[in-house]
Design a protein around this motif. Structure first.
Motif, PDB file in Angstrom:
ATOM      1  N   TYR A 261      -4.568  -3.663   4.500  1.00 24.51           N
ATOM      2  CA  TYR A 261      -3.332  -3.018   4.053  1.00 24.51           C
ATOM      3  C   TYR A 261      -2.941  -3.377   2.624  1.00 24.51           C
ATOM      4  CZ  TYR A 261      -0.045   0.157   6.177  1.00 24.51           C
ATOM      5  OH  TYR A 261       0.637   1.288   6.538  1.00 24.51           O
ATOM      6  N   LYS A 264      -7.059  -1.188  -0.537  1.00 20.80           N
ATOM      7  CA  LYS A 264      -8.478  -1.009  -0.889  1.00 20.80           C
ATOM      8  C   LYS A 264      -8.933   0.437  -0.718  1.00 20.80           C
ATOM      9  CE  LYS A 264      -9.914  -3.962   2.229  1.00 20.80           C
ATOM     10  NZ  LYS A 264      -8.598  -4.282   2.842  1.00 20.80           N
ATOM     11  N   THR A 266      -7.159   3.051  -0.492  1.00 23.90           N
ATOM     12  CA  THR A 266      -6.396   3.942  -1.367  1.00 23.90           C
ATOM     13  C   THR A 266      -7.030   4.009  -2.753  1.00 23.90           C
ATOM     14  OG1 THR A 266      -4.398   3.386  -0.139  1.00 23.90           O
ATOM     15  CG2 THR A 266      -4.095   4.372  -2.325  1.00 23.90           C
TER      16      THR A 266
HETATM   17  P1  ADP Z   1      -6.624  -1.229   3.062  1.00 24.64           P
HETATM   18  O1  ADP Z   1      -7.744  -0.272   2.952  1.00 24.64           O
HETATM   19  O2  ADP Z   1      -6.714  -2.384   2.106  1.00 24.64           O
HETATM   20  O3  ADP Z   1      -6.413  -1.719   4.465  1.00 24.64           O
HETATM   21  P2  ADP Z   1      -4.941   1.023   2.409  1.00 24.64           P
HETATM   22  O4  ADP Z   1      -5.540   1.489   1.151  1.00 24.64           O
HETATM   23  O5  ADP Z   1      -5.249   1.799   3.643  1.00 24.64           O
HETATM   24  O6  ADP Z   1      -5.256  -0.517   2.666  1.00 24.64           O
HETATM   25  O7  ADP Z   1      -3.385   0.989   2.150  1.00 24.64           O
HETATM   26  C1  ADP Z   1      -2.476   0.543   3.141  1.00 24.64           C
HETATM   27  C2  ADP Z   1      -1.122   1.229   2.936  1.00 24.64           C
HETATM   28  O8  ADP Z   1      -0.572   0.885   1.689  1.00 24.64           O
HETATM   29  C3  ADP Z   1      -1.213   2.746   2.944  1.00 24.64           C
HETATM   30  O9  ADP Z   1      -0.137   3.262   3.684  1.00 24.64           O
HETATM   31  C4  ADP Z   1      -1.082   3.120   1.488  1.00 24.64           C
HETATM   32  O10 ADP Z   1      -0.497   4.390   1.330  1.00 24.64           O
HETATM   33  C5  ADP Z   1      -0.214   2.034   0.939  1.00 24.64           C
HETATM   34  N1  ADP Z   1      -0.507   1.774  -0.473  1.00 24.64           N
HETATM   35  C6  ADP Z   1      -1.720   1.710  -1.058  1.00 24.64           C
HETATM   36  N2  ADP Z   1      -1.615   1.464  -2.378  1.00 24.64           N
HETATM   37  C7  ADP Z   1      -0.285   1.380  -2.634  1.00 24.64           C
HETATM   38  C8  ADP Z   1       0.476   1.148  -3.814  1.00 24.64           C
HETATM   39  N3  ADP Z   1      -0.123   0.965  -4.996  1.00 24.64           N
HETATM   40  N4  ADP Z   1       1.817   1.145  -3.698  1.00 24.64           N
HETATM   41  C9  ADP Z   1       2.425   1.317  -2.510  1.00 24.64           C
HETATM   42  N5  ADP Z   1       1.760   1.547  -1.368  1.00 24.64           N
HETATM   43  C10 ADP Z   1       0.424   1.576  -1.413  1.00 24.64           C
END
Ligand code: ADP
Ligand code: MG
Length: 589
Positions: A261, A264, A266
């Motif tokens: 979360y 990554k 994203t």
């Molecule tokens: P991971 O792959 O590391 O587990 P994600 O990329 O799935 O994490 O992101 C987790 C959550 O955080 C998602 O709901 C995403 O929309 C949110 N998120 C990602 N980057 C940002 C950011 N720069 N600012 C705010 N929220 C974000």
């Protein structure tokens, strides 16, 4: 206004729907021509196709904005958006005034673009004319023509929409110039990535998260703007004179780590979309990836035809030859291997892989498992053993999200950690961990093997001449297929009785691209000769689009339908997922 068209429509009011045929042809309006190219046969059929054709002087586009292909793409995109807006404005004001606007919304449409600026057929910018390619739902009550309403739509509303969207006096010259500038700058940055030794770039301040899983719009609240770590910071000078600064993602092997979360996926998804340029306000304007970048994921259940996945999988218990692997129902690992090899075949030079959408056994095998199951008994050579030779032998880079395993530290050129959405360069720390483990003979996984292979240079896994796949002349033939292939939304192509499922093809972003790919499949079916490779045929088709525009894919003259330019990768993806694909020389099932 066009009196003759109005009279015709009034005259045929109440007649059978088929009589709408009478309006086919060209109608002269005060300052445009309306060409009615295709009239729907009944009220439930896809809408009628018409072109609004204007003299260049009526639109008055500044010459310097349309003197190159990028400029024309951006201007066309701008005018399409203006036209769609004008349709919406008109429908709204008609609703407010209590007038009917052909029922809900509007009868007129032009295919609304999403967040990407794509080369589209919706507005043609030619030397001698500007054309808006529209669709119109001709109104009916039951199966009878509502001629008076049709007259209001075509001879009253449409001229007002054309006026608002395309007439020079209503053109927002500043906004148009800005739209073109941004797109040209983005395209320039994308072209500069190669010389800079980068596969991608994420601008400082970029907003990467999206509003929701099914929205491509930027997250409205709480989005943390992107910050580039010092060691990876780069700047680019752009043709407009501006310059942008951000994080460069270098060629080679880049691993993205970080807690769950922390953003990554994203970041990876933003890079995946970075093969396209995004509109101002999207947040990803300065997230740019090289054109030939492919997302590689597992896709169990897909069909695979004659793909050489032997670099990853060999010695299957079934005895199947993985140098020409076919399956109607590929597993997680075989589908991911096929997706990767097909991406290379399509010319991809950078691969994006997320642990969330990967088959674990395709990616890694740990030391304990290697001890329990001898390598000879395991058909899969995991990606971790192949990621270095992919780079050193083929020049293919990888950007990989791996939050769950440090195994990739051994093979990474860069390790980027995300901490509450903020990237840090942790390459050194990760390298130290990998080296100290190797020294103590600890949990090194098999990455050291991979390093051995590379240093010894004995095994040239990816540089032997891979036999290019050659489709049979009947490659896409389906018995009884009479209709052209058509898109059903973004993710399905109806090809004869066969549905080609593109739901897992992540970089297909617009239904207009899918429709273009459907046409591309029909064009390719005509050109496959059992001699030249799939890659060659697709390259030739794209060269035709370079010369003649996306219009060249359409089977019709006149209105081509709403198409957007697809990449080679996505055309390959569709052909490769066709379940009855046949290869020359018996590569078929
Ligand atoms: P991971 O792959 O590391 O587990 P994600 O990329 O799935 O994490 O992101 C987790 C959550 O955080 C998602 O709901 C995403 O929309 C949110 N998120 C990602 N980057 C940002 C950011 N720069 N600012 C705010 N929220 C974000
Ligand atoms: Mg994730």
């Amino acid at each position: 206004n066009n009196r003759a068209l109005q009279d015709t429509l009034h005259r045929i009011d109440g007649q059978g729907y088929g009589t709408y045929r009478e309006i086919r042809g060209t109608h002269q309006f005060e300052d445009f021509r309306l060409s009615v190219d295709k009239v729907q046969v009944d009220p439930y059929a896809p809408p009628s196709l018409m072109r609004v054709i204007l003299e260049p002087g009526v639109v008055g586009l500044p010459a310097e904005l349309i003197d190159d292909a990028a400029g024309r793409t951006a201007v066309s995109d701008f005018l399409t958006r203006r036209f769609a807006e004008a349709i919406g404005d008109h429908a709204r004001s008609a609703a407010e005034a209590g007038k009917d606007s052909a029922g809900k919304g509007s009868a007129v449409s032009i295919g609304t673009p999403g967040q990407q600026v794509l080369e589209r057929t919706s507005v043609l910018i030619a030397e001698d004319r500007i054309e808006a390619r529209i669709a119109v739902e001709l109104p009916a009550s039951g199966r009878r023509i509502r001629g008076r309403q049709a007259a209001r739509i075509l001879t009253d509303q449409l001229p007002q929409i054309v006026d608002a969207a395309l007439k020079h006096k209503n053109l927002d010259a500043g906004a148009l110039a800005e739209h073109v500038r941004l797109y040209r700058d983005q395209q320039s940055l994308r072209e500069q990535l190669g010389t800079a030794g980068l596969v991608g770039f994420v601008g400082a301040g970029a907003i990467l998260p999206r509003r929701s899983g099914d929205s491509d719009a930027p997250l409205k609240q709480g989005a943390v703007p992107f910050i580039a770590p010092d060691s990876l910071r780069v700047s680019f000078d752009l043709p407009s004179g501006l310059s942008v600064t951000g994080m460069g993602v270098p060629e080679g092997v880049t691993v993205i780590v970080g807690g769950g979360y922390h953003g990554k996926s994203t970041l990876l998804r933003a890079l995946e979309r970075g093969v396209y340029s995004h509109v101002a306000g999207d947040g990803r304007e300065w997230v740019i990836a090289r054109e030939a970048t492919s997302t590689i994921r597992a896709e169990d259940g897909r069909a695979v035809t004659g793909v050489d996945i032997s670099a990853f999988i060999s010695g299957l218990p079934s005895g199947a030859d993985t140098r020409s692997f076919s399956s109607e129902n590929a597993s997680g690992s075989t589908s991911q291997a096929a997706n990767l090899v097909e991406a290379l075949e399509a010319g991809s030079t950078a691969l994006l892989i997320d642990e969330d959408t990967s088959a674990t056994n395709f990616m890694i095998r740990d030391e304990r498992m290697r001890r329990l199951i001898a390598d000879e008994r395991e058909p899969i050579t995991p990606f971790i053993d192949r990621v270095r030779p992919l780079w050193t032998q083929q020049g293919v880079s990888t950007v990989l999200v791996a939050g769950g395993s440090g195994a990739f530290f051994d093979v990474a050129d860069q390790v980027i950690a995300l901490d509450e959405y903020v990237p840090k360069d942790v390459t050194q720390a990760a390298g130290e961990i990998a080296r100290s483990d190797a020294a103590t003979g600890g949990d090194t996984d098999a990455a050291s093997d991979a390093a051995d292979v590379e240093s010894a240079g004995q095994e040239l896994i990816f540089s032997h001449d891979r036999r290019p796949r050659v489709p049979a002349s009947t490659a896409l033939a389906e018995r009884g297929k009479t209709k052209p292939a058509t898109a059903r939304g973004r993710s399905v192509i109806q090809y004869g009785r066969e549905r080609v499922d593109l739901a897992a093809v992540a970089q297909l972003v617009d239904a207009a691209q899918t429709q273009a790919i459907a046409h591309a499949m029909d064009r390719l079916a005509e050109t496959f000769d059992g001699e030249s490779s799939l890659a060659k045929a697709v390259t030739a088709l794209l060269a035709r689009i370079d010369d003649d525009g996306v219009d060249a894919l359409s089977p019709h003259r006149g209105h081509p339908g709403h198409l957007a330019r697809p990449r080679a990768q996505e055309i390959h993806a569709a052909v490769n997922r066709y379940r009855h694909l046949q290869l020359a020389g018996g590569g078929h099932r």
